[in-house]
Design an enzyme around this catalytic site. Structure first.
Site, PDB file in Angstrom:
ATOM      1  N   ASP A  43     -27.095 -22.881   4.385  1.00  0.00           N
ATOM      2  CA  ASP A  43     -25.991 -23.111   3.459  1.00  0.00           C
ATOM      3  C   ASP A  43     -25.355 -21.774   3.113  1.00  0.00           C
ATOM      4  O   ASP A  43     -26.034 -20.869   2.620  1.00  0.00           O
ATOM      5  CB  ASP A  43     -26.501 -23.798   2.188  1.00  0.00           C
ATOM      6  CG  ASP A  43     -25.402 -23.976   1.150  1.00  0.00           C
ATOM      7  OD1 ASP A  43     -24.441 -24.709   1.453  1.00  0.00           O
ATOM      8  OD2 ASP A  43     -25.513 -23.392   0.060  1.00  0.00           O
ATOM      9  N   CYS A  68     -33.592 -40.267  -8.685  1.00  0.00           N
ATOM     10  CA  CYS A  68     -35.045 -40.140  -8.580  1.00  0.00           C
ATOM     11  C   CYS A  68     -35.617 -38.998  -9.414  1.00  0.00           C
ATOM     12  O   CYS A  68     -36.833 -38.838  -9.512  1.00  0.00           O
ATOM     13  CB  CYS A  68     -35.463 -39.974  -7.120  1.00  0.00           C
ATOM     14  SG  CYS A  68     -35.001 -38.368  -6.404  1.00  0.00           S
ATOM     15  N   CYS A 104     -28.964 -35.870  -2.921  1.00  0.00           N
ATOM     16  CA  CYS A 104     -30.403 -35.635  -3.110  1.00  0.00           C
ATOM     17  C   CYS A 104     -31.098 -35.658  -1.756  1.00  0.00           C
ATOM     18  O   CYS A 104     -30.967 -36.618  -0.989  1.00  0.00           O
ATOM     19  CB  CYS A 104     -30.992 -36.719  -4.016  1.00  0.00           C
ATOM     20  SG  CYS A 104     -32.787 -36.571  -4.227  1.00  0.00           S
ATOM     21  N   ASP A 143     -28.558 -24.703  -3.725  1.00  0.00           N
ATOM     22  CA  ASP A 143     -28.291 -24.172  -2.386  1.00  0.00           C
ATOM     23  C   ASP A 143     -29.406 -24.552  -1.413  1.00  0.00           C
ATOM     24  O   ASP A 143     -29.157 -24.842  -0.244  1.00  0.00           O
ATOM     25  CB  ASP A 143     -28.153 -22.647  -2.441  1.00  0.00           C
ATOM     26  CG  ASP A 143     -26.880 -22.217  -3.156  1.00  0.00           C
ATOM     27  OD1 ASP A 143     -25.981 -23.067  -3.318  1.00  0.00           O
ATOM     28  OD2 ASP A 143     -26.782 -21.035  -3.546  1.00  0.00           O
ATOM     29  N   CYS A 198     -31.397 -34.736  -9.542  1.00  0.00           N
ATOM     30  CA  CYS A 198     -30.976 -36.047  -9.040  1.00  0.00           C
ATOM     31  C   CYS A 198     -30.955 -37.063 -10.180  1.00  0.00           C
ATOM     32  O   CYS A 198     -31.953 -37.227 -10.899  1.00  0.00           O
ATOM     33  CB  CYS A 198     -31.913 -36.518  -7.931  1.00  0.00           C
ATOM     34  SG  CYS A 198     -31.458 -38.140  -7.260  1.00  0.00           S
ATOM     35  N   GLU A 249     -22.729 -25.108   8.272  1.00  0.00           N
ATOM     36  CA  GLU A 249     -21.555 -25.870   7.854  1.00  0.00           C
ATOM     37  C   GLU A 249     -20.332 -25.474   8.674  1.00  0.00           C
ATOM     38  O   GLU A 249     -20.175 -24.292   9.018  1.00  0.00           O
ATOM     39  CB  GLU A 249     -21.257 -25.606   6.378  1.00  0.00           C
ATOM     40  CG  GLU A 249     -22.381 -25.968   5.433  1.00  0.00           C
ATOM     41  CD  GLU A 249     -22.166 -25.343   4.071  1.00  0.00           C
ATOM     42  OE1 GLU A 249     -21.774 -26.076   3.155  1.00  0.00           O
ATOM     43  OE2 GLU A 249     -22.380 -24.131   3.938  1.00  0.00           O
ATOM     44  N   CYS A 292     -33.932 -38.903  -1.897  1.00  0.00           N
ATOM     45  CA  CYS A 292     -33.550 -40.324  -1.912  1.00  0.00           C
ATOM     46  C   CYS A 292     -32.170 -40.582  -1.336  1.00  0.00           C
ATOM     47  O   CYS A 292     -31.780 -41.732  -1.120  1.00  0.00           O
ATOM     48  CB  CYS A 292     -33.624 -40.890  -3.328  1.00  0.00           C
ATOM     49  SG  CYS A 292     -32.366 -40.211  -4.462  1.00  0.00           S
TER      50      CYS A 292
END
Length: 374
Positions: free
Chosen positions: A171, A329, A307, A336, A326, A253, A310
């Site tokens: 990232d 969950c 997340c 990051d 999150c 990315e 989940c």
């Protein structure tokens, strides 16, 4: 096959330096004349443009046949650029007008005053790259502030790409230049302090506006560019070495158009525009190719809002720049890091589409060991 540019310093005598200077100046003049014709007649096809200006470049600017063709080829890449021209800083060469003797460390170049032989200063790493190259496809003569360089375009056989047993997600960010899916951060207070110091000094000098301030700005620009280049080299080398050592590919990315796409506060905007993200991506790509590491680009949308456990995606998951919580969950961790895990999942999906369910399940089962939950 892959191409790598190897930069070597030239050591010309005074007479040779004058010939190189005349060549760089005439090459730039020829490019600007060709660009003027291309814009006037909307003539961007390489062969049509060559028919229109080739003879003029030879007679008016004194270029050899191959230098004239190289000037036309450089202009052809400017299609769509409505403003700006070419500065007298470099000349493109192909194999017929550039040759290298590694034993004597001499490069032979075509100039407007005939062929010249110029001694090179080659370091150990550069010598290794040149000797292991399959061929030298050409190069570029570059005029620095007080020195001359030649960038040699070396061709290499690509090593067989290994089959990755997973992906290392990376990232790219502003506070941290890079964070991987293992949780390692490739940035620190020193890096950010240098960037902020340069930005403050640049703002102060621009406000002053004197000749001395402009000279200082020019010097600062070169220093900042070298710092950025060195940092990107070091980061990309560490990331590729880690992926190669662990038998994984690299997922990054696709940040094309990021400057036009994101909305940030003013301090973040300055940081975004001052760092060479594209350059870091390019260095990761060619280093990965040379190491036989698979590299894929993935869609960056919502990677920092999803997340990794989940799969719940919500804007409110991103509590702050650094913290992720999150709302479904309760998983808590560094934003990051979680974004890099999501990028790794998408990287695996890009090369294993039939097995996306298994891959995603395997990664999400234990995405970030030790991460607490609310």
């Amino acid at each position: 096959m892959s191409l790598l540019s190897v930069r070597c310093k030239l050591i010309p005598d005074a007479s040779t330096a004058e010939k190189l200077t005349r060549t760089v100046n005439q090459f730039a003049n020829a490019c600007n004349y060709t660009l003027q014709v291309a814009r006037r007649d909307n003539l961007w096809n390489k062969f049509a443009l060559q028919r229109a200006v080739y003879r003029e470049l030879r007679e008016r600017f004194g270029l050899s046949a191959n230098l004239a063709v190289r000037a036309i080829a450089r202009v052809g890449k400017r299609k769509g650029h409505k403003v700006g021209g070419f500065k007298a800083t470099s000349v493109d060469y192909d194999q017929r007008i550039l040759s290298v003797n590694l034993d004597t460390e001499v490069v032979s170049l075509s100039t407007v005053d005939g062929r010249v032989k110029v001694p090179m200063q080659i370091a150990g790493y550069q010598r290794h790259l040149l000797r292991t190259a399959k061929s030298i496809q050409g190069g570029q003569l570059v005029r620095g502030r007080d020195s001359w360089y030649v960038h040699l375009w070396c061709e290499y056989d690509d090593p067989p790409a290994m089959t990755p047993n997973g992906f290392l997600g990376v990232d790219l960010g502003i506070v941290n230049i890079a964070t991987d899916s293992d949780g390692e951060t490739y940035s620190g207070s020193h890096l950010n302090s240098v960037r902020h110091r340069h930005r403050r000094l640049r703002r102060k000098l621009q406000k002053k506006g004197t000749k001395g301030a402009k000279r200082r700005l020019k010097k600062l620009s070169g220093k900042e560019a070298r710092f950025s280049n060195h940092t990107n080299h070091a980061l990309s080398k560490r990331i590729v070495a880690k992926a190669q050592r662990t038998g994984r590919g690299i997922a990054i990315e696709d940040l094309g158009g990021i400057r036009d796409r994101v909305r940030l506060r003013r301090p973040q905007r300055a940081a975004l525009h001052s760092w060479a993200f594209f350059d870091l991506g390019q260095k990761l790509r060619y280093k990965a190719e040379r190491a036989g590491v698979v590299l894929v680009q993935v869609d960056p949308r919502n990677t920092s809002r999803t997340c990794p456990a989940c799969g719940h995606c919500e804007k409110l998951n991103r509590v702050s720049q650094a913290q992720f919580v999150c709302r479904s969950c309760g998983l808590v961790g560094h934003a990051d890091h979680f974004a890099a895990v999501n990028i790794a999942v998408r990287g695996w999906a890009a090369v294993n589409r039939p097995y996306l369910g298994e891959a995603e399940s395997a990664i999400r089962h234990n995405p970030v060991p030790g991460s607490p939950r609310l």
